[in-house]
Design an enzyme around this catalytic site. Structure first.
Site, PDB file in Angstrom:
ATOM      1  N   SER A 153       0.850  -1.181   0.000  1.00 16.52           N
ATOM      2  CA  SER A 153       0.000   0.000   0.000  1.00 16.52           C
ATOM      3  C   SER A 153       0.890   1.237   0.000  1.00 16.52           C
ATOM      4  O   SER A 153       2.007   1.209   0.529  1.00 16.52           O
ATOM      5  CB  SER A 153      -0.872   0.014   1.260  1.00 16.52           C
ATOM      6  N   TYR A 188      -1.907  -1.042  10.305  1.00 11.66           N
ATOM      7  CA  TYR A 188      -1.985  -1.415   8.882  1.00 11.66           C
ATOM      8  C   TYR A 188      -0.754  -0.911   8.138  1.00 11.66           C
ATOM      9  O   TYR A 188      -0.106  -1.658   7.388  1.00 11.66           O
ATOM     10  CB  TYR A 188      -3.256  -0.817   8.269  1.00 11.66           C
TER      11      TYR A 188
HETATM   12  P1  NAD Z   1     -11.235  -6.653  -0.362  1.00 11.45           P
HETATM   13  O1  NAD Z   1     -11.895  -6.558   0.974  1.00 11.45           O
HETATM   14  O2  NAD Z   1     -12.092  -6.698  -1.553  1.00 11.45           O
HETATM   15  O3  NAD Z   1     -10.203  -7.864  -0.369  1.00 11.45           O
HETATM   16  C1  NAD Z   1      -9.533  -8.325   0.788  1.00 11.45           C
HETATM   17  C2  NAD Z   1      -9.463  -9.829   0.694  1.00 11.45           C
HETATM   18  O4  NAD Z   1      -8.764 -10.363   1.829  1.00 11.45           O
HETATM   19  C3  NAD Z   1     -10.853 -10.453   0.688  1.00 11.45           C
HETATM   20  O5  NAD Z   1     -10.947 -11.367  -0.387  1.00 11.45           O
HETATM   21  C4  NAD Z   1     -10.922 -11.185   2.024  1.00 11.45           C
HETATM   22  O6  NAD Z   1     -11.683 -12.377   1.948  1.00 11.45           O
HETATM   23  C5  NAD Z   1      -9.456 -11.499   2.278  1.00 11.45           C
HETATM   24  N1  NAD Z   1      -9.251 -11.768   3.699  1.00 11.45           N
HETATM   25  C6  NAD Z   1      -9.520 -10.925   4.727  1.00 11.45           C
HETATM   26  N2  NAD Z   1      -9.266 -11.564   5.900  1.00 11.45           N
HETATM   27  C7  NAD Z   1      -8.825 -12.814   5.586  1.00 11.45           C
HETATM   28  C8  NAD Z   1      -8.423 -13.940   6.349  1.00 11.45           C
HETATM   29  N3  NAD Z   1      -8.413 -13.939   7.678  1.00 11.45           N
HETATM   30  N4  NAD Z   1      -8.059 -15.079   5.692  1.00 11.45           N
HETATM   31  C9  NAD Z   1      -8.080 -15.109   4.348  1.00 11.45           C
HETATM   32  N5  NAD Z   1      -8.440 -14.072   3.569  1.00 11.45           N
HETATM   33  C10 NAD Z   1      -8.828 -12.932   4.177  1.00 11.45           C
HETATM   34  O7  NAD Z   1     -10.251  -5.401  -0.445  1.00 11.45           O
HETATM   35  P2  NAD Z   1      -9.175  -4.925  -1.534  1.00 11.45           P
HETATM   36  O8  NAD Z   1      -9.269  -3.454  -1.537  1.00 11.45           O
HETATM   37  O9  NAD Z   1      -9.304  -5.676  -2.799  1.00 11.45           O
HETATM   38  O10 NAD Z   1      -7.794  -5.306  -0.816  1.00 11.45           O
HETATM   39  C11 NAD Z   1      -6.856  -6.213  -1.363  1.00 11.45           C
HETATM   40  C12 NAD Z   1      -5.439  -5.824  -0.939  1.00 11.45           C
HETATM   41  O11 NAD Z   1      -5.140  -4.528  -1.484  1.00 11.45           O
HETATM   42  C13 NAD Z   1      -5.220  -5.719   0.559  1.00 11.45           C
HETATM   43  O12 NAD Z   1      -3.962  -6.283   0.904  1.00 11.45           O
HETATM   44  C14 NAD Z   1      -5.211  -4.211   0.816  1.00 11.45           C
HETATM   45  O13 NAD Z   1      -4.455  -3.855   1.943  1.00 11.45           O
HETATM   46  C15 NAD Z   1      -4.573  -3.734  -0.471  1.00 11.45           C
HETATM   47  N6  NAD Z   1      -4.839  -2.307  -0.733  1.00 11.45           N
HETATM   48  C16 NAD Z   1      -6.082  -1.865  -1.091  1.00 11.45           C
HETATM   49  C17 NAD Z   1      -6.286  -0.512  -1.321  1.00 11.45           C
HETATM   50  C18 NAD Z   1      -7.626   0.049  -1.736  1.00 11.45           C
HETATM   51  O14 NAD Z   1      -7.756   1.290  -1.840  1.00 11.45           O
HETATM   52  N7  NAD Z   1      -8.620  -0.778  -2.018  1.00 11.45           N
HETATM   53  C19 NAD Z   1      -5.228   0.400  -1.159  1.00 11.45           C
HETATM   54  C20 NAD Z   1      -3.986  -0.081  -0.787  1.00 11.45           C
HETATM   55  C21 NAD Z   1      -3.791  -1.445  -0.586  1.00 11.45           C
END
Ligand code: NAD
Length: 265
Positions: free
Chosen positions: A152, A165
């Site tokens: 991130s 985080y």
């Molecule tokens: P999302 O909530 O759609 O995806 C998160 C995923 O993690 C989900 O599929 C969930 O089932 C899985 N997960 C959560 N807890 C879990 C557990 N205990 N065991 C197994 N799986 C688990 O959100 P996203 O935005 O697609 O996030 C995906 C990645 O991108 C993350 O690592 C997040 O930190 C990173 N990210 C997202 C953003 C954003 O703006 N969306 C920004 C920076 C980084």
């Protein structure tokens, strides 16, 4: 210079495991990888969501035998090891691991409980460690591989309400670079994408709760230089580059995928 064009998919013959791929960025990566010829092990915590993603990718033209789904709670290290083993069992090996699953629950230094700190360390940092450690022997057996860690832009300093985080994503960045130097002679590459603000199911949920407004996006968009948030496909195309032979000698690198320079809070 000899520029050869191939009509094959950019991940033809490769096996990929994408954690947290029943929604958001992970689902985007799994979809793009499958369309580029990879056999993909989709992972999530919910069998129904897994079945839905498999169906959607199949309906878009990917043969069913190139896809599989496995349920695992990655807070459990044994489940992490089991997930990697499953890729080996179903597809006879592993070439690409994408550590995408993450918990981005908010918390300032005053609000962050020990429970939240430990949970985010376990999911965002320990799970990628255990998964990578388990994946390396399978990759060595194939003569190489690629690990793509989803970080991130908060990895550098991070938002004030994202204390633990941000620390996990900073730690992941050090992990990426540290392991990259250890495994390069095995032709295993380890890279990270530091993702910026991306429109996903998780982001939708968190922002709606945070702002108390379903229409939070309307006020968010004008603040974005390109007039939109990043999409899971934007991230997936970067992950495709880092997973494929096109980035053959790229390792230990961090790609900041945001709409401008990052580094501050
Ligand atoms: P999302 O909530 O759609 O995806 C998160 C995923 O993690 C989900 O599929 C969930 O089932 C899985 N997960 C959560 N807890 C879990 C557990 N205990 N065991 C197994 N799986 C688990 O959100 P996203 O935005 O697609 O996030 C995906 C990645 O991108 C993350 O690592 C997040 O930190 C990173 N990210 C997202 C953003 C954003 O703006 N969306 C920004 C920076 C980084």
């Amino acid at each position: 210079m000899n520029i050869q064009r191939s009509t094959a998919g950019r991940l033809e013959g490769k096996v990929a495991l994408v954690t947290g791929s029943t929604s958001g960025i992970g689902a985007g990566i799994a979809t793009v990888f499958a369309h580029e010829g990879a056999r993909v092990l989709i992972h999530g915590r919910n069998a129904e969501a897994g079945a839905r993603v498999l169906r959607e990718i199949e309906e878009a033209g990917v043969p069913a035998d190139r896809l599989a789904f496995h349920v695992a709670d990655l807070l459990d290290p044994e489940a992490c090891v089991g997930l990697v083993a499953r890729a080996g069992e179903v597809f006879n090996g592993l070439d690409v691991l994408v550590n995408n699953a993450g918990d981005f629950t908010r918390g300032t230094i005053d609000e962050t409980s020990i429970e939240l700190w430990d949970r985010q360390m376990a999911l965002n940092l320990r799970a990628p460690f255990v998964l990578t450690q388990a994946a390396l022997p399978l990759m060595r057996a194939r003569g190489g591989g690629a690990v793509v860690n989803i970080g991130s832009v908060n990895a550098y300093i991070g938002g004030m309400n994202l204390t633990s985080y941000s620390v996990t994503k900073g730690g992941l960045m050090t992990f990426t670079k540290n392991v990259a130097q250890q495994v390069s002679r095995d032709h295993i590459r380890v890279n990270q994408i530091n993702v910026g603000w991306t429109l996903t199911e998780g982001e939708q949920r968190v922002r709606t709760k945070e702002t108390g407004r379903e229409d939070w996006l309307e006020t968010a968009l004008p603040t974005r230089p390109f007039g939109r948030l990043l999409s899971p496909r934007d991230i997936a195309l970067a992950a495709l580059y880092l997973a494929s032979g096109e980035s053959a000698l790229v390792t230990g690198s961090v790609l900041d995928l945001e709409q401008g320079p990052v580094g501050g809070s």
